[in-house]
Write a protein that holds these residues in place. Structure first.
Motif, short mmCIF file in Angstrom:
data_model
loop_
_atom_site.label_atom_id
_atom_site.label_comp_id
_atom_site.label_asym_id
_atom_site.label_seq_id
_atom_site.Cartn_x
_atom_site.Cartn_y
_atom_site.Cartn_z
N SER A 144 0.87 -1.18 0.00
CA SER A 144 0.00 0.00 0.00
C SER A 144 0.91 1.23 0.00
O SER A 144 2.13 1.13 0.07
CB SER A 144 -0.91 0.01 1.24
OG SER A 144 -0.13 0.09 2.43
N ILE A 184 -3.90 0.96 -3.19
CA ILE A 184 -4.93 0.39 -2.33
C ILE A 184 -4.44 -0.97 -1.82
O ILE A 184 -3.93 -1.78 -2.59
CB ILE A 184 -6.24 0.19 -3.13
CG1 ILE A 184 -6.74 1.53 -3.67
CG2 ILE A 184 -7.31 -0.48 -2.27
CD1 ILE A 184 -7.90 1.40 -4.64
N GLU A 208 -6.35 -6.39 -0.12
CA GLU A 208 -7.62 -6.90 0.39
C GLU A 208 -8.79 -5.95 0.15
O GLU A 208 -9.96 -6.35 0.20
CB GLU A 208 -7.51 -7.20 1.90
CG GLU A 208 -7.29 -5.99 2.78
CD GLU A 208 -5.83 -5.69 3.05
OE1 GLU A 208 -5.54 -5.02 4.05
OE2 GLU A 208 -4.97 -6.15 2.25
N ASP A 209 -8.48 -4.68 -0.15
CA ASP A 209 -9.53 -3.70 -0.43
C ASP A 209 -9.72 -3.45 -1.93
O ASP A 209 -10.59 -2.65 -2.31
CB ASP A 209 -9.20 -2.37 0.26
CG ASP A 209 -9.17 -2.49 1.77
OD1 ASP A 209 -9.95 -3.31 2.31
OD2 ASP A 209 -8.38 -1.78 2.42
N CYS A 210 -8.92 -4.09 -2.76
CA CYS A 210 -9.06 -3.92 -4.21
C CYS A 210 -10.32 -4.63 -4.70
O CYS A 210 -10.68 -5.68 -4.17
CB CYS A 210 -7.84 -4.48 -4.93
SG CYS A 210 -6.32 -3.54 -4.67
N THR A 211 -10.97 -4.06 -5.69
CA THR A 211 -12.20 -4.63 -6.21
C THR A 211 -12.08 -4.85 -7.72
O THR A 211 -11.35 -4.15 -8.41
CB THR A 211 -13.41 -3.73 -5.93
OG1 THR A 211 -13.11 -2.39 -6.35
CG2 THR A 211 -13.72 -3.70 -4.44
N GLU A 226 -6.09 4.58 -5.59
CA GLU A 226 -7.18 5.49 -5.26
C GLU A 226 -6.98 6.82 -5.96
O GLU A 226 -5.94 7.46 -5.82
CB GLU A 226 -7.24 5.70 -3.75
CG GLU A 226 -8.37 6.58 -3.29
CD GLU A 226 -9.73 5.99 -3.67
OE1 GLU A 226 -10.52 6.75 -4.26
OE2 GLU A 226 -9.97 4.81 -3.38
#
Length: 201
Positions: free
Chosen positions: A68, A77, A80-83, A117
Protein backbone atom coordinates in the motif's frame (compact mmCIF):
# COMPACT_ATOMS: atom_id res chain seq x y z
CA UNK A 1 11.76 -11.12 -7.98
CA UNK A 2 11.65 -8.79 -10.97
CA UNK A 3 15.09 -7.28 -11.63
CA UNK A 4 13.58 -3.78 -11.73
CA UNK A 5 12.54 -3.84 -8.06
CA UNK A 6 15.92 -2.76 -6.56
CA UNK A 7 16.05 0.19 -8.98
CA UNK A 8 12.53 1.24 -8.03
CA UNK A 9 13.45 1.10 -4.35
CA UNK A 10 16.40 3.41 -4.95
CA UNK A 11 14.34 5.86 -6.99
CA UNK A 12 11.55 6.01 -4.41
CA UNK A 13 14.08 6.60 -1.61
CA UNK A 14 15.29 9.73 -3.44
CA UNK A 15 11.85 11.37 -3.30
CA UNK A 16 11.35 12.68 0.25
CA UNK A 17 7.94 14.02 1.15
CA UNK A 18 7.54 17.81 1.13
CA UNK A 19 4.03 19.33 1.10
CA UNK A 20 3.01 20.67 -2.31
CA UNK A 21 6.36 19.65 -3.76
CA UNK A 22 5.12 17.99 -6.89
CA UNK A 23 1.42 18.70 -7.50
CA UNK A 24 0.96 14.97 -6.93
CA UNK A 25 -2.42 15.42 -5.32
CA UNK A 26 -2.94 12.91 -2.57
CA UNK A 27 0.74 12.81 -1.66
CA UNK A 28 -0.11 14.04 1.84
CA UNK A 29 -1.88 10.70 2.37
CA UNK A 30 1.02 8.41 1.49
CA UNK A 31 3.99 10.83 1.91
CA UNK A 32 5.92 8.75 -0.62
CA UNK A 33 6.10 5.85 1.83
CA UNK A 34 5.07 2.27 1.16
CA UNK A 35 3.13 0.09 3.56
CA UNK A 36 4.19 -3.41 4.65
CA UNK A 37 4.94 -5.94 1.95
CA UNK A 38 2.51 -8.76 1.29
CA UNK A 39 3.51 -12.33 1.82
CA UNK A 40 3.24 -14.81 -1.01
CA UNK A 41 0.55 -16.53 1.03
CA UNK A 42 -1.55 -13.36 1.17
CA UNK A 43 -1.26 -12.87 -2.57
CA UNK A 44 -2.14 -16.53 -3.16
CA UNK A 45 -5.14 -16.25 -0.85
CA UNK A 46 -6.50 -13.24 -2.76
CA UNK A 47 -6.08 -15.06 -6.06
CA UNK A 48 -7.86 -18.14 -4.74
CA UNK A 49 -10.70 -16.14 -3.17
CA UNK A 50 -11.40 -14.17 -6.34
CA UNK A 51 -10.43 -16.88 -8.84
CA UNK A 52 -7.96 -14.60 -10.61
CA UNK A 53 -4.24 -14.49 -11.31
CA UNK A 54 -2.51 -11.21 -10.50
CA UNK A 55 -0.17 -9.96 -13.25
CA UNK A 56 3.33 -10.94 -12.17
CA UNK A 57 4.90 -7.43 -12.17
CA UNK A 58 2.11 -6.12 -9.93
CA UNK A 59 2.36 -9.17 -7.67
CA UNK A 60 6.15 -8.72 -7.46
CA UNK A 61 5.63 -5.11 -6.41
CA UNK A 62 3.26 -6.06 -3.60
CA UNK A 63 5.54 -8.81 -2.28
CA UNK A 64 8.93 -7.12 -2.74
CA UNK A 65 8.18 -3.37 -2.55
CA UNK A 66 5.05 -2.68 -0.51
CA UNK A 67 1.39 -3.53 -0.27
CA UNK A 68 0.00 0.00 0.00
CA UNK A 69 1.04 3.64 0.06
CA UNK A 70 3.34 5.54 -2.31
CA UNK A 71 1.89 5.63 -5.80
CA UNK A 72 0.25 8.17 -8.10
CA UNK A 73 -2.75 10.09 -6.78
CA UNK A 74 -3.89 8.96 -3.31
CA UNK A 75 -1.76 5.85 -3.38
CA UNK A 76 -1.82 2.10 -3.71
CA UNK A 77 -4.93 0.39 -2.33
CA UNK A 78 -4.20 -2.57 -0.01
CA UNK A 79 -4.86 -5.75 -1.95
CA UNK A 80 -7.62 -6.90 0.39
CA UNK A 81 -9.53 -3.70 -0.43
CA UNK A 82 -9.06 -3.92 -4.21
CA UNK A 83 -12.20 -4.63 -6.21
CA UNK A 84 -12.82 -6.19 -9.61
CA UNK A 85 -14.58 -4.38 -12.45
CA UNK A 86 -15.67 -5.05 -15.99
CA UNK A 87 -15.62 -2.39 -18.69
CA UNK A 88 -19.04 -1.28 -19.93
CA UNK A 89 -20.03 -0.92 -23.56
CA UNK A 90 -19.02 2.27 -25.31
CA UNK A 91 -21.47 5.16 -24.90
CA UNK A 92 -22.64 6.07 -28.40
CA UNK A 93 -22.88 9.80 -27.62
CA UNK A 94 -19.52 10.27 -25.87
CA UNK A 95 -17.42 7.33 -27.05
CA UNK A 96 -16.42 6.74 -23.41
CA UNK A 97 -16.75 3.57 -21.36
CA UNK A 98 -17.62 3.25 -17.69
CA UNK A 99 -16.95 0.31 -15.38
CA UNK A 100 -19.21 -1.96 -13.32
CA UNK A 101 -18.29 -3.91 -10.21
CA UNK A 102 -17.66 -7.56 -11.02
CA UNK A 103 -17.99 -10.65 -8.91
CA UNK A 104 -16.29 -13.89 -9.90
CA UNK A 105 -17.25 -15.97 -11.67
CA UNK A 106 -18.56 -13.68 -14.39
CA UNK A 107 -19.19 -13.96 -18.13
CA UNK A 108 -19.78 -10.26 -18.58
CA UNK A 109 -16.38 -9.41 -19.96
CA UNK A 110 -12.73 -9.03 -19.16
CA UNK A 111 -11.74 -8.21 -15.60
CA UNK A 112 -9.88 -5.18 -14.24
CA UNK A 113 -8.62 -4.67 -10.69
CA UNK A 114 -8.96 -1.25 -9.00
CA UNK A 115 -5.47 -0.77 -7.51
CA UNK A 116 -4.90 2.96 -6.93
CA UNK A 117 -7.18 5.49 -5.26
CA UNK A 118 -7.89 8.51 -7.45
CA UNK A 119 -10.99 9.89 -5.76
CA UNK A 120 -14.72 10.16 -6.54
CA UNK A 121 -15.68 7.72 -9.30
CA UNK A 122 -12.27 7.83 -11.00
CA UNK A 123 -10.39 4.56 -11.19
CA UNK A 124 -6.85 3.34 -11.78
CA UNK A 125 -7.02 -0.30 -12.77
CA UNK A 126 -4.89 -3.19 -14.00
CA UNK A 127 -6.16 -5.61 -16.62
CA UNK A 128 -6.55 -9.07 -15.09
CA UNK A 129 -7.94 -11.00 -18.06
CA UNK A 130 -8.24 -10.34 -21.78
CA UNK A 131 -6.05 -8.37 -24.22
CA UNK A 132 -5.18 -5.71 -21.63
CA UNK A 133 -3.90 -8.14 -18.98
CA UNK A 134 -1.15 -6.42 -16.99
CA UNK A 135 -1.76 -2.98 -18.48
CA UNK A 136 -2.72 0.08 -16.40
CA UNK A 137 -5.90 1.98 -17.26
CA UNK A 138 -7.21 5.27 -15.89
CA UNK A 139 -10.96 5.68 -16.22
CA UNK A 140 -14.20 6.77 -14.65
CA UNK A 141 -16.74 4.31 -13.28
CA UNK A 142 -19.63 6.37 -14.66
CA UNK A 143 -18.06 6.79 -18.09
CA UNK A 144 -17.72 10.57 -17.88
CA UNK A 145 -14.41 10.27 -19.76
CA UNK A 146 -11.87 7.73 -21.02
CA UNK A 147 -10.71 5.19 -20.24
CA UNK A 148 -7.09 5.78 -21.13
CA UNK A 149 -4.81 2.76 -21.52
CA UNK A 150 -1.21 3.35 -20.54
CA UNK A 151 1.48 2.77 -23.12
CA UNK A 152 3.66 1.36 -20.33
CA UNK A 153 3.85 -2.41 -20.84
CA UNK A 154 3.17 -3.32 -17.20
CA UNK A 155 2.66 -1.96 -13.69
CA UNK A 156 6.36 -1.70 -12.84
CA UNK A 157 7.10 0.33 -15.98
CA UNK A 158 4.14 2.61 -15.24
CA UNK A 159 5.24 3.04 -11.62
CA UNK A 160 8.81 3.81 -12.66
CA UNK A 161 7.55 6.44 -15.10
CA UNK A 162 5.74 8.08 -12.19
CA UNK A 163 8.89 8.03 -10.04
CA UNK A 164 10.87 9.61 -12.87
CA UNK A 165 8.22 12.31 -13.27
CA UNK A 166 8.24 13.04 -9.54
CA UNK A 167 12.05 13.24 -9.47
CA UNK A 168 11.89 15.71 -12.38
CA UNK A 169 9.28 17.85 -10.62
CA UNK A 170 6.47 16.98 -13.03
CA UNK A 171 2.95 16.52 -11.74
CA UNK A 172 0.56 13.59 -12.15
CA UNK A 173 -0.82 15.09 -15.33
CA UNK A 174 2.45 14.10 -16.97
CA UNK A 175 1.18 10.51 -16.74
CA UNK A 176 -1.35 11.46 -19.40
CA UNK A 177 1.41 12.21 -21.90
CA UNK A 178 3.03 9.69 -24.20
CA UNK A 179 6.39 10.29 -25.81
CA UNK A 180 6.80 9.84 -29.60
CA UNK A 181 8.74 6.65 -28.97
CA UNK A 182 5.93 5.21 -26.85
CA UNK A 183 3.27 6.17 -29.38
CA UNK A 184 4.91 3.63 -31.68
CA UNK A 185 4.68 0.87 -29.06
CA UNK A 186 3.63 -2.42 -30.78
CA UNK A 187 0.64 -2.80 -28.46
CA UNK A 188 -0.95 0.19 -30.18
CA UNK A 189 -1.06 -1.65 -33.48
CA UNK A 190 -2.47 -4.79 -31.84
CA UNK A 191 -5.23 -2.82 -30.13
CA UNK A 192 -6.01 -0.41 -32.97
CA UNK A 193 -8.92 -2.51 -34.21
CA UNK A 194 -9.95 -4.03 -30.89
CA UNK A 195 -12.78 -2.86 -28.59
CA UNK A 196 -10.17 -1.48 -26.16
CA UNK A 197 -8.98 2.13 -26.51
CA UNK A 198 -5.32 3.14 -26.27
CA UNK A 199 -5.01 6.77 -25.26
CA UNK A 200 -2.33 8.95 -23.72
CA UNK A 201 -1.26 7.60 -20.32
Amino acid sequence: MDSRIPRLRRKLARIPYAPNRSHSFGEERHEFRLGPRLTKGQADAFQAEHDVELPQPYRDFLINMGGSGAAPYYGLIPLEDCTLFTMNSRDASTGSRGFSRAYRPTRRGDLFLHVIERGCSDLVLIGITGPLTGRVLIGNADGFWGPNVSSAPDFLAWYERWLDHMAAGQDNRALELTSPQLRAHPIRQRLAHSPWPLHRT
